[in-house]
Design a protein around this motif. Structure first.
Motif, PDB file in Angstrom:
ATOM      1  N   PRO B 147       0.830  -1.206   0.000  1.00  0.00           N
ATOM      2  CA  PRO B 147       0.000   0.000   0.000  1.00  0.00           C
ATOM      3  C   PRO B 147       0.869   1.262   0.000  1.00  0.00           C
ATOM      4  O   PRO B 147       1.919   1.300   0.640  1.00  0.00           O
ATOM      5  CB  PRO B 147      -0.796  -0.111   1.304  1.00  0.00           C
ATOM      6  CG  PRO B 147      -0.146  -1.175   2.112  1.00  0.00           C
ATOM      7  CD  PRO B 147       0.698  -2.009   1.219  1.00  0.00           C
ATOM      8  N   TRP B 148       0.449   2.277  -0.714  1.00  0.00           N
ATOM      9  CA  TRP B 148       1.190   3.531  -0.764  1.00  0.00           C
ATOM     10  C   TRP B 148       1.378   4.123   0.638  1.00  0.00           C
ATOM     11  O   TRP B 148       2.405   4.742   0.937  1.00  0.00           O
ATOM     12  CB  TRP B 148       0.514   4.532  -1.707  1.00  0.00           C
ATOM     13  CG  TRP B 148       1.231   5.834  -1.715  1.00  0.00           C
ATOM     14  CD1 TRP B 148       0.836   7.015  -1.140  1.00  0.00           C
ATOM     15  CD2 TRP B 148       2.549   6.087  -2.264  1.00  0.00           C
ATOM     16  NE1 TRP B 148       1.802   7.976  -1.304  1.00  0.00           N
ATOM     17  CE2 TRP B 148       2.865   7.437  -1.987  1.00  0.00           C
ATOM     18  CE3 TRP B 148       3.480   5.296  -2.941  1.00  0.00           C
ATOM     19  CZ2 TRP B 148       4.076   8.013  -2.383  1.00  0.00           C
ATOM     20  CZ3 TRP B 148       4.686   5.879  -3.336  1.00  0.00           C
ATOM     21  CH2 TRP B 148       4.975   7.223  -3.053  1.00  0.00           C
ATOM     22  N   GLU B 149       0.423   3.904   1.526  1.00  0.00           N
ATOM     23  CA  GLU B 149       0.521   4.422   2.891  1.00  0.00           C
ATOM     24  C   GLU B 149       1.783   3.901   3.590  1.00  0.00           C
ATOM     25  O   GLU B 149       2.396   4.613   4.391  1.00  0.00           O
ATOM     26  CB  GLU B 149      -0.700   4.024   3.736  1.00  0.00           C
ATOM     27  CG  GLU B 149      -2.018   4.654   3.274  1.00  0.00           C
ATOM     28  CD  GLU B 149      -2.446   4.200   1.868  1.00  0.00           C
ATOM     29  OE1 GLU B 149      -2.274   3.009   1.527  1.00  0.00           O
ATOM     30  OE2 GLU B 149      -2.949   5.060   1.098  1.00  0.00           O
ATOM     31  N   LEU B 150       2.163   2.666   3.304  1.00  0.00           N
ATOM     32  CA  LEU B 150       3.379   2.112   3.918  1.00  0.00           C
ATOM     33  C   LEU B 150       4.617   2.827   3.376  1.00  0.00           C
ATOM     34  O   LEU B 150       5.565   3.102   4.120  1.00  0.00           O
ATOM     35  CB  LEU B 150       3.452   0.602   3.661  1.00  0.00           C
ATOM     36  CG  LEU B 150       4.660  -0.123   4.260  1.00  0.00           C
ATOM     37  CD1 LEU B 150       4.714   0.026   5.786  1.00  0.00           C
ATOM     38  CD2 LEU B 150       4.655  -1.611   3.876  1.00  0.00           C
ATOM     39  N   VAL B 151       4.597   3.149   2.086  1.00  0.00           N
ATOM     40  CA  VAL B 151       5.720   3.908   1.509  1.00  0.00           C
ATOM     41  C   VAL B 151       5.843   5.257   2.231  1.00  0.00           C
ATOM     42  O   VAL B 151       6.927   5.650   2.676  1.00  0.00           O
ATOM     43  CB  VAL B 151       5.527   4.131  -0.007  1.00  0.00           C
ATOM     44  CG1 VAL B 151       6.685   4.948  -0.568  1.00  0.00           C
ATOM     45  CG2 VAL B 151       5.404   2.800  -0.741  1.00  0.00           C
ATOM     46  N   GLU B 152       4.715   5.949   2.393  1.00  0.00           N
ATOM     47  CA  GLU B 152       4.757   7.268   3.053  1.00  0.00           C
ATOM     48  C   GLU B 152       5.268   7.158   4.486  1.00  0.00           C
ATOM     49  O   GLU B 152       6.064   7.970   4.938  1.00  0.00           O
ATOM     50  CB  GLU B 152       3.359   7.903   3.050  1.00  0.00           C
ATOM     51  CG  GLU B 152       2.908   8.317   1.667  1.00  0.00           C
ATOM     52  CD  GLU B 152       1.985   9.543   1.674  1.00  0.00           C
ATOM     53  OE1 GLU B 152       1.730  10.124   2.758  1.00  0.00           O
ATOM     54  OE2 GLU B 152       1.514   9.922   0.586  1.00  0.00           O
ATOM     55  N   LYS B 153       4.782   6.145   5.179  1.00  0.00           N
ATOM     56  CA  LYS B 153       5.217   5.947   6.566  1.00  0.00           C
ATOM     57  C   LYS B 153       6.728   5.727   6.624  1.00  0.00           C
ATOM     58  O   LYS B 153       7.426   6.297   7.464  1.00  0.00           O
ATOM     59  CB  LYS B 153       4.464   4.730   7.124  1.00  0.00           C
ATOM     60  CG  LYS B 153       4.841   4.333   8.529  1.00  0.00           C
ATOM     61  CD  LYS B 153       3.894   3.253   9.050  1.00  0.00           C
ATOM     62  CE  LYS B 153       4.657   2.156   9.768  1.00  0.00           C
ATOM     63  NZ  LYS B 153       3.757   1.174  10.400  1.00  0.00           N
ATOM     64  N   ARG B 154       7.240   4.910   5.727  1.00  0.00           N
ATOM     65  CA  ARG B 154       8.681   4.636   5.740  1.00  0.00           C
ATOM     66  C   ARG B 154       9.481   5.879   5.363  1.00  0.00           C
ATOM     67  O   ARG B 154      10.538   6.147   5.932  1.00  0.00           O
ATOM     68  CB  ARG B 154       8.995   3.452   4.817  1.00  0.00           C
ATOM     69  CG  ARG B 154       8.561   2.154   5.466  1.00  0.00           C
ATOM     70  CD  ARG B 154       8.873   0.917   4.645  1.00  0.00           C
ATOM     71  NE  ARG B 154       8.561  -0.260   5.460  1.00  0.00           N
ATOM     72  CZ  ARG B 154       8.312  -1.473   4.982  1.00  0.00           C
ATOM     73  NH1 ARG B 154       8.361  -1.699   3.679  1.00  0.00           N
ATOM     74  NH2 ARG B 154       8.036  -2.473   5.803  1.00  0.00           N
ATOM     75  N   LEU B 155       8.990   6.643   4.403  1.00  0.00           N
ATOM     76  CA  LEU B 155       9.675   7.884   4.030  1.00  0.00           C
ATOM     77  C   LEU B 155       9.787   8.814   5.235  1.00  0.00           C
ATOM     78  O   LEU B 155      10.848   9.381   5.506  1.00  0.00           O
ATOM     79  CB  LEU B 155       8.910   8.603   2.914  1.00  0.00           C
ATOM     80  CG  LEU B 155       8.992   7.981   1.518  1.00  0.00           C
ATOM     81  CD1 LEU B 155       8.000   8.669   0.589  1.00  0.00           C
ATOM     82  CD2 LEU B 155      10.404   8.092   0.959  1.00  0.00           C
ATOM     83  N   ARG B 156       8.674   8.951   5.974  1.00  0.00           N
ATOM     84  CA  ARG B 156       8.694   9.874   7.115  1.00  0.00           C
ATOM     85  C   ARG B 156       9.628   9.377   8.213  1.00  0.00           C
ATOM     86  O   ARG B 156      10.376  10.158   8.804  1.00  0.00           O
ATOM     87  CB  ARG B 156       7.285  10.083   7.661  1.00  0.00           C
ATOM     88  CG  ARG B 156       6.399  10.866   6.697  1.00  0.00           C
ATOM     89  CD  ARG B 156       5.113  11.364   7.349  1.00  0.00           C
ATOM     90  NE  ARG B 156       4.200  11.870   6.336  1.00  0.00           N
ATOM     91  CZ  ARG B 156       4.263  13.105   5.808  1.00  0.00           C
ATOM     92  NH1 ARG B 156       5.167  13.956   6.225  1.00  0.00           N
ATOM     93  NH2 ARG B 156       3.397  13.480   4.875  1.00  0.00           N
ATOM     94  N   HIS B 157       9.624   8.073   8.482  1.00  0.00           N
ATOM     95  CA  HIS B 157      10.544   7.566   9.517  1.00  0.00           C
ATOM     96  C   HIS B 157      11.997   7.691   9.069  1.00  0.00           C
ATOM     97  O   HIS B 157      12.871   8.024   9.866  1.00  0.00           O
ATOM     98  CB  HIS B 157      10.193   6.129   9.880  1.00  0.00           C
ATOM     99  CG  HIS B 157       9.045   6.033  10.842  1.00  0.00           C
ATOM    100  ND1 HIS B 157       9.122   6.509  12.127  1.00  0.00           N
ATOM    101  CD2 HIS B 157       7.791   5.553  10.690  1.00  0.00           C
ATOM    102  CE1 HIS B 157       7.962   6.310  12.745  1.00  0.00           C
ATOM    103  NE2 HIS B 157       7.132   5.730  11.887  1.00  0.00           N
ATOM    104  N   ALA B 158      12.260   7.409   7.806  1.00  0.00           N
ATOM    105  CA  ALA B 158      13.638   7.543   7.306  1.00  0.00           C
ATOM    106  C   ALA B 158      14.107   8.984   7.445  1.00  0.00           C
ATOM    107  O   ALA B 158      15.233   9.265   7.872  1.00  0.00           O
ATOM    108  CB  ALA B 158      13.723   7.073   5.855  1.00  0.00           C
TER     109      ALA B 158
END
Lengths: 261, 261
Positions: B147-158
């Motif tokens: 899901p795109w939401e997981l990509v966004e979450k990982r971007l923010r944590h990174a």
């Protein structure tokens, strides 16, 4: 003085240990060098011709080693700086550029090339299966050059982002409590069932793997010759009879594609 | 049927493109194979002997390709599955293990080996300097299998962990808005002055780099042949006259060691 009179520095990745993982580009750069510089055990991996000179040093003096390499090149020599693994991953490339940035005029005109190598985490991952087969972080657990608080912050963000993680320099005599603290933080953030693998001396004759969970892992399972891989919430094992189980992280999250587990 | 009658699958990393980055282990595994399987352009990189058979396929059918490779090996063939870069980094290794896990009895006794290769982000990093010289994340920006939401979450944590980042599959015709959204999130989290590099066709004849900042970057600078590297707050440039500037991330955070910039 014109740049054309200057020599050059090749920063070379020798891969994790086995000869079969040294690229032709790395071999060619070694063969073109007059001076081979690096941490003793890495320099010792390079067979020397009579016309080549070896400069081995301790592993705590990266900046001095970097300046030495740049000075030799400024005097016209062809210099190889060798790292285990990939020189751009927690190794000599950054040290060379730190030295260069501090005094750019001194080494103006010195050509610098980085030759990548197979880095430890990817060599370990290949032997295990594909534990880094989806989004992952690489973290140097040493706090010699950064505050421990930054390490903790990165661990928590990596865990909350559900990244797989690879840790370099997990433990050493001079850093006695840090890896135990790392395990504590990861247990808290990821839970006890998350897979963790200790990979020691990957691709060498005495290579060893321990596959366990965060709940079972003990700090003394890691040392300076280990790379440690922690799975995401999706990392799993495939049992294969008497063989070591395969450790892998699927490409998907949410819902497997048709035909996949 | 005994496992000894079965063949094997080698999952081989061909590196980013140049022959000089293909390891001797990869060459040996290719040479031992009877069948070469993979995405068309990767299979085309392997010179074929008359006794070897080529099976090229589209890049959307990884699971079918994985099952095909395992079936050939179960029938006794020596099979090479080829990937660009490293097969364990957003490539075929995870797909093979997904197929295997879904139906382990079908391929019992088939030996599977992964041969690592130089992955695109580390090849690009070496050409640039050492942008991944400190803690970093590797993220597949494709939301085909998550899901795109997981990509966004990982971007923010990174970003919040101040990691350097490498992005694979940043953009494609079937994912028209995702990379623009990625840049938006990163600008918000990291600020406009953070360094970003677009690296295209690394190590090939038409290799191209664009070094800029998040504030200046445009979504159309990335495509399927690009790997994108975003610096941490400490990633910096060293100008080198007429040459491309060096991009690197120092090993330290907080306070430089003596002799370093």
């Amino acid at each position: 003085m014109s740049g054309r009179e200057k020599g050059h520095v090749s920063i070379i990745g020798l891969g994790p240990g086995a000869e079969g993982a040294v690229t032709p580009d790395a071999q060619a750069a070694l063969s073109a060098a007059q001076d081979i510089i690096g941490y003793g055990p890495y320099v010792a991996r390079v067979p020397l011709r009579p016309d080549q000179e070896r400069h081995a040093s301790d592993n705590r003096v990266e900046i001095e080693r970097a300046r030495h390499a740049l000075d030799l090149a400024a005097a016209g020599r062809r210099v190889a700086v060798v790292s285990s693994g990939d020189p751009g991953v927690f190794a000599m490339a950054a040290a060379i550029f730190e030295a260069l940035e501090a005094d750019p005029a001194r080494w103006e005109g010195v050509a610098i090339t980085v030759i990548p190598g197979i880095t430890a985490m990817l060599a370990a991952a290949a032997r295990l299966g594909a534990p880094l087969g989806h989004d992952f972080c690489a973290i140097n657990l040493s706090d010699n050059l950064k505050p421990w608080e930054l390490v903790e912050k990165r661990l928590r963000h990596a865990a909350r982002g559900d990244f797989a993680m690879a840790f370099y320099n997990p433990s050493s005599r001079s850093r006695p409590w840090q890896f135990a603290r790392t395990l504590e933080i990861l247990r808290e953030e990821c839970g006890p069932d998350t897979i963790i693998v200790f990979a020691r001396n990957v691709t060498r004759d005495d290579e060893r793997f321990a596959i366990t969970t965060l709940g079972q892992a003990r700090p003394e399972q890691a040392d300076m010759r280990s790379v440690v891989i922690v799975g995401s919430s999706l990392t799993r094992l495939i049992e294969r009879g008497a063989d070591r189980p395969i450790v892998y992280t699927p490409r998907w999250a949410g819902m497997p594609p048709e035909g996949a587990a």
